[in-house]
Write a protein that holds these residues in place. Structure first.
Motif, PDB file in Angstrom:
ATOM      1  N   SER A 129       4.693   7.358   1.210  1.00 25.37           N
ATOM      2  CA  SER A 129       5.324   6.323   2.022  1.00 25.37           C
ATOM      3  C   SER A 129       4.687   4.985   1.691  1.00 25.37           C
ATOM      4  N   GLY A 130       5.343   3.916   2.112  1.00 26.91           N
ATOM      5  CA  GLY A 130       4.860   2.578   1.795  1.00 26.91           C
ATOM      6  C   GLY A 130       5.568   2.040   0.565  1.00 26.91           C
ATOM      7  N   ARG A 131       4.829   1.394  -0.320  1.00 22.73           N
ATOM      8  CA  ARG A 131       5.411   0.755  -1.502  1.00 22.73           C
ATOM      9  C   ARG A 131       5.617   1.771  -2.621  1.00 22.73           C
ATOM     10  N   THR A 132       6.472   2.728  -2.365  1.00 25.30           N
ATOM     11  CA  THR A 132       6.684   3.807  -3.334  1.00 25.30           C
ATOM     12  C   THR A 132       7.419   3.337  -4.585  1.00 25.30           C
ATOM     13  N   SER A 133       8.043   2.158  -4.529  1.00 24.68           N
ATOM     14  CA  SER A 133       8.776   1.655  -5.699  1.00 24.68           C
ATOM     15  C   SER A 133       7.828   1.355  -6.853  1.00 24.68           C
ATOM     16  N   SER A 134       6.532   1.234  -6.570  1.00 24.24           N
ATOM     17  CA  SER A 134       5.561   0.939  -7.622  1.00 24.24           C
ATOM     18  C   SER A 134       5.006   2.201  -8.278  1.00 24.24           C
ATOM     19  N   LEU A 135       5.431   3.352  -7.809  1.00 24.65           N
ATOM     20  CA  LEU A 135       4.879   4.616  -8.300  1.00 24.65           C
ATOM     21  C   LEU A 135       5.798   5.253  -9.332  1.00 24.65           C
ATOM     22  N   LYS A 157      12.836  12.638  -4.038  1.00 27.97           N
ATOM     23  CA  LYS A 157      12.906  11.752  -2.880  1.00 27.97           C
ATOM     24  C   LYS A 157      11.541  11.414  -2.288  1.00 27.97           C
ATOM     25  N   ASN A 158      10.674  10.860  -3.098  1.00 28.21           N
ATOM     26  CA  ASN A 158       9.349  10.401  -2.671  1.00 28.21           C
ATOM     27  C   ASN A 158       8.422  11.521  -2.206  1.00 28.21           C
ATOM     28  N   GLN A 176       0.833  -1.202   0.000  1.00 29.63           N
ATOM     29  CA  GLN A 176       0.000   0.000   0.000  1.00 29.63           C
ATOM     30  C   GLN A 176       0.862   1.245   0.000  1.00 29.63           C
ATOM     31  N   VAL A 177       0.242   2.332  -0.402  1.00 32.10           N
ATOM     32  CA  VAL A 177       0.926   3.622  -0.461  1.00 32.10           C
ATOM     33  C   VAL A 177       0.099   4.644   0.302  1.00 32.10           C
ATOM     34  N   GLN A 178       0.762   5.475   1.054  1.00 25.82           N
ATOM     35  CA  GLN A 178       0.094   6.572   1.747  1.00 25.82           C
ATOM     36  C   GLN A 178       0.650   7.899   1.227  1.00 25.82           C
ATOM     37  N   LEU A 179      -0.254   8.839   1.008  1.00 30.23           N
ATOM     38  CA  LEU A 179       0.125  10.173   0.557  1.00 30.23           C
ATOM     39  C   LEU A 179      -0.367  11.186   1.585  1.00 30.23           C
TER      40      LEU A 179
END
Length: 122
Positions: free
Chosen positions: A25-31, A74-75, A1-4
């Motif tokens: 934050s979270g699975r930011t590699s998928s974004l 940086k995310n 999951q991803v949180q913004l």
């Protein structure tokens, strides 16, 4: 999951500036891309700007071109808003997508923040 999580909203006078931030934050590699949308009272949510995370492609709504600048590092996504007008008053939402191509279509974004209020007085 991803949180913004958005931050940086507030109240300014016309002609002023604000900088919005959107921390992922979270699975930011998928974004791969980030967009900003806004919704004024009684109006539909509208596209503001978008950027892919390589920074090589951006898109802006005509109403904000030359005044707003979208960036990413940086995310965290940023929306620098200059020369603000009363018509910019709205709740601003950031969104993130699992695609490289920037898009102005809300339905193509996978994750959304909770929104931050921007109020511009004349």
């Amino acid at each position: 999951q991803v949180q913004l999580v958005e931050s940086g909203g507030g109240s300014v006078q016309a002609g002023g500036s604000l900088r919005l931030s959107c921390a992922a934050s979270g699975r930011t590699s998928s974004l791969y891309s980030t967009g900003w949308f806004r919704q004024a009272p009684g109006k539909e949510r509208e596209f503001v700007a978008a950027i892919n995370w390589s920074g090589r492609s951006t898109s802006y709504a005509d109403s904000v071109k030359g005044r707003f600048t979208i960036s990413y590092a940086k995310n965290t996504g940023y929306l620098q808003m200059n020369s603000l007008k009363p018509e910019d008053t709205a709740v601003y939402y950031c969104a993130a997508a699992n695609q490289v191509v920037v898009t102005n279509t809300a339905g193509e974004y996978d994750y959304w923040g909770q929104g931050t209020q921007v109020t511009v007085s004349s």
